[in-house]
Design an enzyme around this catalytic site. Sequence first.
Site, PDB file in Angstrom:
ATOM      1  N   LYS A  75      10.406 -18.457  12.287  1.00 15.63           N
ATOM      2  CA  LYS A  75       9.161 -17.736  12.562  1.00 15.63           C
ATOM      3  C   LYS A  75       8.122 -18.091  11.499  1.00 15.63           C
ATOM      4  O   LYS A  75       8.451 -18.163  10.303  1.00 15.63           O
ATOM      5  CB  LYS A  75       9.450 -16.231  12.557  1.00 15.63           C
ATOM      6  N   SER A 150       7.232  -9.430  17.987  1.00 18.91           N
ATOM      7  CA  SER A 150       6.347 -10.504  17.608  1.00 18.91           C
ATOM      8  C   SER A 150       7.040 -11.865  17.446  1.00 18.91           C
ATOM      9  O   SER A 150       6.354 -12.883  17.414  1.00 18.91           O
ATOM     10  CB  SER A 150       5.649 -10.143  16.296  1.00 18.91           C
ATOM     11  N   SER A 174      10.732  -6.531  16.318  1.00 18.93           N
ATOM     12  CA  SER A 174      10.251  -7.892  16.601  1.00 18.93           C
ATOM     13  C   SER A 174      11.308  -8.974  16.724  1.00 18.93           C
ATOM     14  O   SER A 174      11.000 -10.067  17.171  1.00 18.93           O
ATOM     15  CB  SER A 174       9.233  -8.311  15.553  1.00 18.93           C
TER      16      SER A 174
HETATM   17  N1  GLN Z   1       5.815  -4.388  18.041  1.00 22.21           N
HETATM   18  C1  GLN Z   1       5.849  -3.724  16.788  1.00 22.21           C
HETATM   19  C2  GLN Z   1       4.479  -3.751  16.158  1.00 22.21           C
HETATM   20  O1  GLN Z   1       3.595  -4.230  16.763  1.00 22.21           O
HETATM   21  C3  GLN Z   1       6.887  -4.317  15.902  1.00 22.21           C
HETATM   22  C4  GLN Z   1       6.448  -5.520  15.179  1.00 22.21           C
HETATM   23  C5  GLN Z   1       7.490  -6.100  14.299  1.00 22.21           C
HETATM   24  O2  GLN Z   1       8.662  -5.699  14.324  1.00 22.21           O
HETATM   25  N2  GLN Z   1       7.062  -7.031  13.472  1.00 22.21           N
HETATM   26  O3  GLN Z   1       4.270  -3.311  15.075  1.00 22.21           O
END
Ligand code: GLN
Length: 482
Positions: A75, A150, A174
């Site tokens: 990532k 994400s 994410s």
């Molecule tokens: N979808 C969640 C957010 O937008 C989690 C994001 C993540 O785990 N980096 O914060």
Amino acid sequence: MIFHSALKLAQAVRKREISAEEVINYFLRQIEVKEAGIKAFITVCADQALEQAQALDRRTDLPGLPLAGVPVAIKDNIVTKGIKTTCASRILANFYPPYDATVIKRLKEAGAVIIGKTNLDEFAMGSSTENSAFYPTRNPWNLECVPGGSSGGSAAAVAAGEAPLALGSDTGGSVRQPAAFCGLVGLKPTYGRVSRYGLIAFASSLDQIGPLARSVEDCALLTRVISGHDQHDSTSSPRSVPDYLAELSQPLENIKVGIISGDLLKDVNPEVKEAFYFTVKQLEEEGAQIEELHFSSWAIGLPCYYIIAPSEASSNLARYDGVRYGYRDLSEKQLLSMYQTTRTEGFGAEVKRRIILGTFALSAGYYEAYYGQASKARLLINQEFRQALDKVDFILTPATPEPAFSFGAKADPIAMYLSDIFTVTANLAGVPALTLPVRCSAKGLPIGIQLISDFFQESELFRLAFLVEKKVEFIKEYNKIN
Ligand code: GLN
């Protein structure tokens, strides 16, 4: 080779049945063929990867390397020395880190080859990868759908067979949500299990790096390699790291699984609900004792997360001011206006929304009402989790309220935030949680379930997941997209 396990690939490279160079060339070719449709990567490190593979092939100690010659996609919020690391943000579009994150160092020591950097929602804020400043990534199971986020690029790369393994980061889901959307096994390790040195911070009390793989075995293998204490991360735990892969074969006895109660499933998509109760049945057939758990605090997890995470983000992202890191608007001559235009142009809409929310929640006079209150709610959630995990060994929930959705379907931020309803709780509590695909929807989209266990019980979590995996045989579904 495309859907071979990382475990088998590493074995073959160790025995020199195939060279690391052949493996990397194969996956680079896959990327060439598939990337136009998927767009999982921001950077493909073809030259460096080839060099790394050739160097491996020359080594005499290959048999000692657990990930010998295995390509891993990373990532793009995990720093890689000399390889551009953007966080999918304009503000870091030309950032070349001077060092490797600890997980990268460990991967290299284990013989893995870094194949590229994957797309994400900008600064890991989002659940669909639509918030990338560059382009969205598509779901290999259906190109009209999002891969989740994400870590959407990492998940799509592994599901498309562009890499056998990937790393993501999980602050509120994410790793697990994109894993569920793309038919993968994804783990958020216990807070402190994996070093975050070199992970670009989003919300420091929640962030963990986690693995994505097509099987529990591969996930266990990768988790072991990246776990362990690191002097560069004061939150990393000194506990020893079990051999998760070897322990997979140890039986689990007298398993007690708590399932979340029906009222928390009322807004869940019917096919997801079905997959959830189908899993419960599989577990029962394996002799597990099932107990329904009533969490009075589950519903406050999401609002609590969406105060704490943006608050911490507003503080962590203050460093991107055009002076010390990344993009600077050179046309501005005054300091304050330079800050303003740099940040206005450098950050996308969702990142700005989080900075505004977080700054507001932390502002004088409101701190107690928002951040203070959310911290108290977090304690409540943790207490309830402790009590539940005293009674049962595992907690089972759906991974997501629905399978992968179409692009643009969640233009309303609140609708997007609701995708995280099942995942944020484990981050708030710090416990490990794993998602695992169990079946496909009528439209052919993967559906995942989530297993949660007590602190540092990753080994038990893998063993239970292994049991479910063998029963549901999801891997067969991959024939549909191969
Ligand atoms: N979808 C969640 C957010 O937008 C989690 C994001 C993540 O785990 N980096 O914060």
